[in-house]
Design a protein around this motif. Sequence first.
Motif, PDB file in Angstrom:
ATOM      1  N   TYR A  87     -11.202 -34.838 109.647  1.00 46.33           N
ATOM      2  CA  TYR A  87     -12.147 -35.943 109.827  1.00 46.33           C
ATOM      3  C   TYR A  87     -11.706 -37.199 109.091  1.00 46.33           C
ATOM      4  N   SER A  88     -12.047 -38.362 109.645  1.00 46.73           N
ATOM      5  CA  SER A  88     -11.713 -39.628 108.998  1.00 46.73           C
ATOM      6  C   SER A  88     -12.651 -39.904 107.824  1.00 46.73           C
ATOM      7  N   ARG A  89     -13.840 -39.386 107.894  1.00 43.18           N
ATOM      8  CA  ARG A  89     -14.825 -39.561 106.818  1.00 43.18           C
ATOM      9  C   ARG A  89     -15.413 -38.197 106.502  1.00 43.18           C
ATOM     10  N   ILE A  90     -15.546 -37.899 105.224  1.00 45.97           N
ATOM     11  CA  ILE A  90     -16.098 -36.622 104.809  1.00 45.97           C
ATOM     12  C   ILE A  90     -16.994 -36.848 103.599  1.00 45.97           C
ATOM     13  N   ALA A  91     -18.076 -36.093 103.549  1.00 40.47           N
ATOM     14  CA  ALA A  91     -18.983 -36.141 102.395  1.00 40.47           C
ATOM     15  C   ALA A  91     -19.358 -34.709 102.023  1.00 40.47           C
ATOM     16  N   LEU A  92     -19.347 -34.447 100.736  1.00 41.75           N
ATOM     17  CA  LEU A  92     -19.751 -33.151 100.198  1.00 41.75           C
ATOM     18  C   LEU A  92     -21.078 -33.354  99.479  1.00 41.75           C
ATOM     19  N   LEU A  93     -22.075 -32.595  99.888  1.00 39.14           N
ATOM     20  CA  LEU A  93     -23.433 -32.778  99.380  1.00 39.14           C
ATOM     21  C   LEU A  93     -23.936 -31.517  98.692  1.00 39.14           C
ATOM     22  N   ARG A  94     -24.688 -31.694  97.631  1.00 34.22           N
ATOM     23  CA  ARG A  94     -25.329 -30.570  96.953  1.00 34.22           C
ATOM     24  C   ARG A  94     -26.828 -30.645  97.212  1.00 34.22           C
ATOM     25  N   VAL A  95     -27.365 -29.585  97.774  1.00 31.00           N
ATOM     26  CA  VAL A  95     -28.814 -29.503  97.993  1.00 31.00           C
ATOM     27  C   VAL A  95     -29.463 -29.249  96.639  1.00 31.00           C
ATOM     28  N   ASN A  96     -30.473 -30.029  96.316  1.00 29.36           N
ATOM     29  CA  ASN A  96     -31.174 -29.892  95.046  1.00 29.36           C
ATOM     30  C   ASN A  96     -32.129 -28.701  95.136  1.00 29.36           C
ATOM     31  N   ALA A  97     -31.574 -27.522  94.923  1.00 28.33           N
ATOM     32  CA  ALA A  97     -32.337 -26.266  95.017  1.00 28.33           C
ATOM     33  C   ALA A  97     -31.728 -25.268  94.038  1.00 28.33           C
ATOM     34  N   PRO A 156     -26.739 -35.258 111.426  1.00 25.11           N
ATOM     35  CA  PRO A 156     -26.035 -35.098 110.151  1.00 25.11           C
ATOM     36  C   PRO A 156     -26.351 -36.194 109.133  1.00 25.11           C
ATOM     37  N   ASP A 157     -26.583 -37.418 109.599  1.00 24.76           N
ATOM     38  CA  ASP A 157     -26.893 -38.521 108.685  1.00 24.76           C
ATOM     39  C   ASP A 157     -28.147 -38.251 107.861  1.00 24.76           C
ATOM     40  N   GLU A 158     -29.073 -37.471 108.416  1.00 20.65           N
ATOM     41  CA  GLU A 158     -30.306 -37.173 107.677  1.00 20.65           C
ATOM     42  C   GLU A 158     -30.009 -36.411 106.395  1.00 20.65           C
ATOM     43  N   PHE A 159     -29.018 -35.536 106.426  1.00 18.70           N
ATOM     44  CA  PHE A 159     -28.646 -34.811 105.213  1.00 18.70           C
ATOM     45  C   PHE A 159     -28.086 -35.789 104.174  1.00 18.70           C
ATOM     46  N   TYR A 160     -27.233 -36.683 104.629  1.00 24.11           N
ATOM     47  CA  TYR A 160     -26.577 -37.656 103.747  1.00 24.11           C
ATOM     48  C   TYR A 160     -27.598 -38.575 103.076  1.00 24.11           C
ATOM     49  N   LEU A 161     -28.608 -38.972 103.807  1.00 28.29           N
ATOM     50  CA  LEU A 161     -29.614 -39.918 103.305  1.00 28.29           C
ATOM     51  C   LEU A 161     -30.798 -39.250 102.616  1.00 28.29           C
ATOM     52  N   ASN A 162     -30.842 -37.937 102.601  1.00 31.78           N
ATOM     53  CA  ASN A 162     -32.015 -37.204 102.131  1.00 31.78           C
ATOM     54  C   ASN A 162     -32.125 -37.202 100.609  1.00 31.78           C
ATOM     55  N   PRO A 163     -33.339 -37.438 100.095  1.00 30.06           N
ATOM     56  CA  PRO A 163     -33.533 -37.407  98.635  1.00 30.06           C
ATOM     57  C   PRO A 163     -33.423 -35.994  98.039  1.00 30.06           C
ATOM     58  N   ASN A 164     -33.373 -34.967  98.882  1.00 29.13           N
ATOM     59  CA  ASN A 164     -33.242 -33.591  98.396  1.00 29.13           C
ATOM     60  C   ASN A 164     -31.791 -33.155  98.225  1.00 29.13           C
ATOM     61  N   VAL A 165     -30.850 -34.091  98.378  1.00 23.31           N
ATOM     62  CA  VAL A 165     -29.433 -33.773  98.176  1.00 23.31           C
ATOM     63  C   VAL A 165     -28.793 -34.821  97.267  1.00 23.31           C
ATOM     64  N   SER A 166     -27.697 -34.420  96.654  1.00 24.97           N
ATOM     65  CA  SER A 166     -26.882 -35.329  95.847  1.00 24.97           C
ATOM     66  C   SER A 166     -25.481 -35.352  96.446  1.00 24.97           C
ATOM     67  N   ILE A 167     -24.860 -36.512  96.452  1.00 19.22           N
ATOM     68  CA  ILE A 167     -23.496 -36.629  96.956  1.00 19.22           C
ATOM     69  C   ILE A 167     -22.549 -36.183  95.842  1.00 19.22           C
ATOM     70  N   ILE A 168     -21.771 -35.150  96.136  1.00 16.35           N
ATOM     71  CA  ILE A 168     -20.776 -34.658  95.174  1.00 16.35           C
ATOM     72  C   ILE A 168     -19.575 -35.599  95.181  1.00 16.35           C
ATOM     73  N   ARG A 169     -19.030 -35.803  96.369  1.00 12.58           N
ATOM     74  CA  ARG A 169     -17.945 -36.759  96.560  1.00 12.58           C
ATOM     75  C   ARG A 169     -17.830 -37.062  98.050  1.00 12.58           C
ATOM     76  N   GLU A 170     -17.183 -38.179  98.350  1.00 18.25           N
ATOM     77  CA  GLU A 170     -16.931 -38.548  99.739  1.00 18.25           C
ATOM     78  C   GLU A 170     -15.638 -39.327  99.827  1.00 18.25           C
ATOM     79  N   LYS A 171     -15.110 -39.352 101.019  1.00 11.55           N
ATOM     80  CA  LYS A 171     -13.838 -40.039 101.229  1.00 11.55           C
ATOM     81  C   LYS A 171     -13.801 -40.533 102.665  1.00 11.55           C
ATOM     82  N   GLU A 172     -13.199 -41.699 102.847  1.00 10.70           N
ATOM     83  CA  GLU A 172     -13.000 -42.238 104.201  1.00 10.70           C
ATOM     84  C   GLU A 172     -11.550 -42.655 104.330  1.00 10.70           C
ATOM     85  N   ARG A 173     -10.995 -42.311 105.472  1.00 12.72           N
ATOM     86  CA  ARG A 173      -9.593 -42.633 105.733  1.00 12.72           C
ATOM     87  C   ARG A 173      -9.502 -43.313 107.086  1.00 12.72           C
ATOM     88  N   GLU A 174      -8.913 -44.454 107.106  1.00 15.86           N
ATOM     89  CA  GLU A 174      -8.768 -45.223 108.347  1.00 15.86           C
ATOM     90  C   GLU A 174      -7.645 -44.684 109.186  1.00 15.86           C
TER      91      GLU A 174
END
Length: 174
Positions: A87-97, A156-174
């Motif tokens: 993928y050109s863009r990737i995000a790793l999210l942690r669910v706050n649980a 998928p964007d709902e997970f990224y924008l959700n207050p119940n998750v934290s972004i661990i790391r993300e990367k975008e490659r053109e």
Amino acid sequence: IKKQDAIIFTYFNNALKGRVGYGFNAYYDNDISFSGLEPGDIVLGAYPGCAYGGFSHAGVYIGNGRVLESYVDLGVTIQPIEHYREYSRIALLRVNANVRDKQRAIDYMQEFLGKMFYPMAFKPGERFWNCTKIMWKAYYLQGIDLSISKDLWVAPDEFYLNPNVSIIREKERE
């Protein structure tokens, strides 16, 4: 729900701009580190021009370098996490649980291995799944709502924008 907040509005609006499907057009070989991922973390991938919004695919990390996800040709399946490097863009999210709720969510999802994939799977029901619905439902049953739109679908964007998750790391490659 307001019309502009509906996921179907996003799909149609993007289709009018020529963005149809999940936007695959190349292999990007991103070099994000998967270190520190814990079972229950969410992995999001994106290609430019995706009709679904910023991200086109989601999986949940289940441990040992594997993700549970859904595809048209495989249904609900377990795959190596390494394919997210395409993928050109990737995000790793942690669910706050807590760990117990995350494991219960994983256990629920694994009950549906091999079940049918349908791109427009609505939230109600357990007959059809897509990459986001199965994760949303598994966490919803643990009292964690990963859907912020209250629409019939979960993007998928709902997970990224959700207050119940934290972004661990993300990367975008053109």
